[in-house]
Design a protein around this motif. Structure first.
Motif, mmCIF file in Angstrom:
data_model
loop_
_atom_site.group_PDB
_atom_site.id
_atom_site.type_symbol
_atom_site.label_atom_id
_atom_site.label_comp_id
_atom_site.label_asym_id
_atom_site.label_seq_id
_atom_site.Cartn_x
_atom_site.Cartn_y
_atom_site.Cartn_z
ATOM 1 N N THR A 1 0.842 -1.202 0.000
ATOM 2 C CA THR A 1 0.000 0.000 0.000
ATOM 3 C C THR A 1 0.874 1.247 0.000
ATOM 4 O OG1 THR A 1 -1.729 -1.126 1.270
ATOM 5 C CG2 THR A 1 -1.803 1.279 1.239
ATOM 6 N N VAL A 2 0.583 2.124 -0.947
ATOM 7 C CA VAL A 2 1.260 3.424 -0.972
ATOM 8 C C VAL A 2 0.299 4.447 -0.385
ATOM 9 C CG1 VAL A 2 2.203 5.231 -2.471
ATOM 10 C CG2 VAL A 2 2.660 2.829 -2.982
ATOM 11 N N SER A 3 0.758 5.166 0.625
ATOM 12 C CA SER A 3 -0.067 6.208 1.237
ATOM 13 C C SER A 3 0.434 7.567 0.786
ATOM 14 C CB SER A 3 0.019 6.100 2.767
ATOM 15 O OG SER A 3 -0.613 7.210 3.372
ATOM 16 N N THR A 4 -0.481 8.377 0.249
ATOM 17 C CA THR A 4 -0.084 9.707 -0.237
ATOM 18 C C THR A 4 -0.931 10.790 0.422
ATOM 19 O OG1 THR A 4 0.115 11.157 -2.169
ATOM 20 C CG2 THR A 4 -1.655 9.529 -2.216
ATOM 21 N N VAL A 5 -0.326 11.947 0.536
ATOM 22 C CA VAL A 5 -1.036 13.099 1.068
ATOM 23 C C VAL A 5 -2.019 13.630 0.011
ATOM 24 C CG1 VAL A 5 0.631 14.857 0.333
ATOM 25 C CG2 VAL A 5 -0.579 15.138 2.513
ATOM 26 N N GLY A 6 -1.872 13.145 -1.230
ATOM 27 C CA GLY A 6 -2.803 13.529 -2.296
ATOM 28 C C GLY A 6 -2.172 14.463 -3.308
ATOM 29 N N ILE A 7 -1.424 13.881 -4.235
ATOM 30 C CA ILE A 7 -0.799 14.653 -5.319
ATOM 31 C C ILE A 7 -1.513 14.205 -6.592
ATOM 32 C CG2 ILE A 7 1.414 15.273 -6.424
ATOM 33 C CD1 ILE A 7 1.392 15.721 -3.336
ATOM 34 N N ARG B 1 -1.999 -1.207 -3.771
ATOM 35 C CA ARG B 1 -3.110 -0.455 -3.175
ATOM 36 C C ARG B 1 -2.748 1.007 -2.940
ATOM 37 N NH1 ARG B 1 -7.451 -4.109 -3.078
ATOM 38 N NH2 ARG B 1 -6.357 -6.048 -3.487
ATOM 39 N N LEU B 2 -3.784 1.836 -2.943
ATOM 40 C CA LEU B 2 -3.578 3.262 -2.701
ATOM 41 C C LEU B 2 -4.342 3.700 -1.458
ATOM 42 C CD1 LEU B 2 -2.479 6.026 -3.878
ATOM 43 C CD2 LEU B 2 -4.761 6.295 -4.866
ATOM 44 N N ALA B 3 -3.678 4.486 -0.618
ATOM 45 C CA ALA B 3 -4.348 5.141 0.510
ATOM 46 C C ALA B 3 -4.125 6.640 0.364
ATOM 47 C CB ALA B 3 -3.774 4.637 1.829
ATOM 48 N N VAL B 4 -5.176 7.409 0.558
ATOM 49 C CA VAL B 4 -5.072 8.868 0.429
ATOM 50 C C VAL B 4 -5.392 9.499 1.785
ATOM 51 C CG1 VAL B 4 -5.968 10.921 -0.743
ATOM 52 C CG2 VAL B 4 -5.715 8.778 -2.018
ATOM 53 N N SER B 5 -4.469 10.326 2.262
ATOM 54 C CA SER B 5 -4.654 10.976 3.563
ATOM 55 C C SER B 5 -5.532 12.209 3.383
ATOM 56 C CB SER B 5 -3.297 11.395 4.128
ATOM 57 O OG SER B 5 -2.494 10.255 4.332
#
Ligand code: SAH
Ligand code: SF4
Length: 342
Positions: free
Chosen positions: A191-197, A212-216
């Motif tokens: 899972t890659v977690s991003t602050v949202g770019i 997988r994607l996780a968006v903060s």
């Protein structure tokens, strides 16, 4: 300083080319790969089934120092471990090994410090040193495998740093670990977690191949998000949500929205209702995260009853919700709360 290329930067096919060019049989490449990714060797000398001449050639032409452990803290209550890695004793990156019923999860860092500077995050408060190289990201993982002697079956990029500000190195590390000829980690368990770019999220829809994607999110309005996450002023909430919607649609994968509940900041009923509206129609799961206190930062965790009400509102609006179990709390080892200094 050595200027030799690092062996962890090389893909299996590239190692094979190097070996062939030296006149050795291709199976020698497989042996080297097994030493690195199955037996977790940390030097060429350990590769005792290789001809001496080949070992000497490799040692002369390639760097093979992994990051070494500067400190290691273990939490007895849940078995989680926090590793501080360094080069020649200089701290560089942290990672955490978390134990769950279904197996071990490695939480890896992607940058030394983080340039984003979120208000609630220990990493963000430290400032930014540099991107980690692909080999340094892999090194955290391989070092944990070697030290713990565990089969690590999941990876989350939730340590220090914004993965999408170091896109190529993170993708390269994922490709290495999920290669069937190396560690053969399942891409669905990364899972890659991003602050949202938004631009990177859209690109990742093409490149993720099961990852997988996780968006903060941490806010359901630009007003709240601007306060918590400085880059929201550059990439406003609507664009972040649109890119997440695109990712879920193109990949057919459920995504996770992370939401830290901060008392009086983002935990009202209105916030919950707005959040449900914002993400409606996206195949997603909202992960409500109890904030890990960071000394010197003036936020407080929301009360459990406020958290339950927030959760209920989301569920009444047919949003799937989980509440993150706190792991590694006592040694500040929880993902997203890593700091470089000890
Ligand atoms: N930069 C990426 C990935 C690293 S942070 C991102 O922001 O998503 C991983 C997660 O930990 C993020 O959801 C982040 O918001 C969260 N986090 C940061 N500091 C935290 C803290 N003190 N307590 C709980 N979660 C935190
Ligand atoms: Fe960086 Fe993520 Fe921390 Fe924000 S929450 S400062 S993006 S590591």
């Amino acid at each position: 300083m050595s200027h030799k290329p690092h062996i962890l930067e090389f893909k299996p096919s590239e190692i094979e080319q190097v070996i062939k060019a030296q006149g050795y049989e291709p199976y020698r490449a497989k042996q080297i790969i097994a030493w690195i990714y199955v037996k977790f060797a940390s030097s060429f000398e350990e590769m005792t089934d290789l001809p001496k001449g080949l070992r000497a050639y490799l040692a002369e032409n390639f760097e093979f120092s992994r990051l070494s452990i500067v400190t290691l803290q273990e939490q007895e209550s849940d078995g989680s471990k926090r590793y501080l890695w360094g080069i020649h004793g200089d701290p560089l990156a942290e990672s955490v090994l978390l134990e769950y019923k279904y197996g071990s999860t490695a939480c890896l860092s992607t940058q030394a410090g983080c340039p984003v500077g979120c208000e609630f995050c220990a990493s963000g408060r430290l400032g930014f040193q540099r991107n980690l190289a692909k080999g340094e990201i892999l090194s955290q993982f391989l070092g944990m495998c070697g030290e713990s002697r565990k089969r690590i079956s999941r990876v989350v990029f939730m340590g220090t740093g914004e993965p999408f500000f170091n896109y190529e190195a993170v993708l390269g590390a994922i490709d290495m670990l999920t290669d069937p000829s190396t560690y053969d980690l399942s891409r669905r368990r990364v899972t890659v977690s991003t602050v949202g770019i938004p631009g990177a999220v859209r690109k990742f829809a093409e490149d993720s191949h099961g990852v997988r994607l996780a968006v903060s999110l941490h806010g359901s309005s630009d007003r709240v998000r601007n306060r918590l996450i400085p880059v929201n002023k550059v990439y406003p909430l609507d664009e972040v949500i649109a890119s997440a919607r695109y990712f879920a649609r193109v990949t057919g994968q459920r995504i996770t929205f992370e939401y830290i509940l901060l008392r009086g900041v983002n935990d009202s009923r209105e916030d919950a209702v707005k959040l449900a509206g914002l993400i409606s129609g996206i195949d997603c799961l909202v992960n409500l995260i109890p904030w890990n206190p960071v000394p010197g930062i003036g936020f407080e965790r929301s009360d459990p009853d406020v958290r339950n009400e927030f959760k209920n509102i989301l569920e009444r609006n047919r949003v799937k919700v989980t509440v993150r179990r706190r792991l590694g709390g006592n040694i500040e080892a929880a993902c997203g709360q890593l700091r470089r200094s000890t």
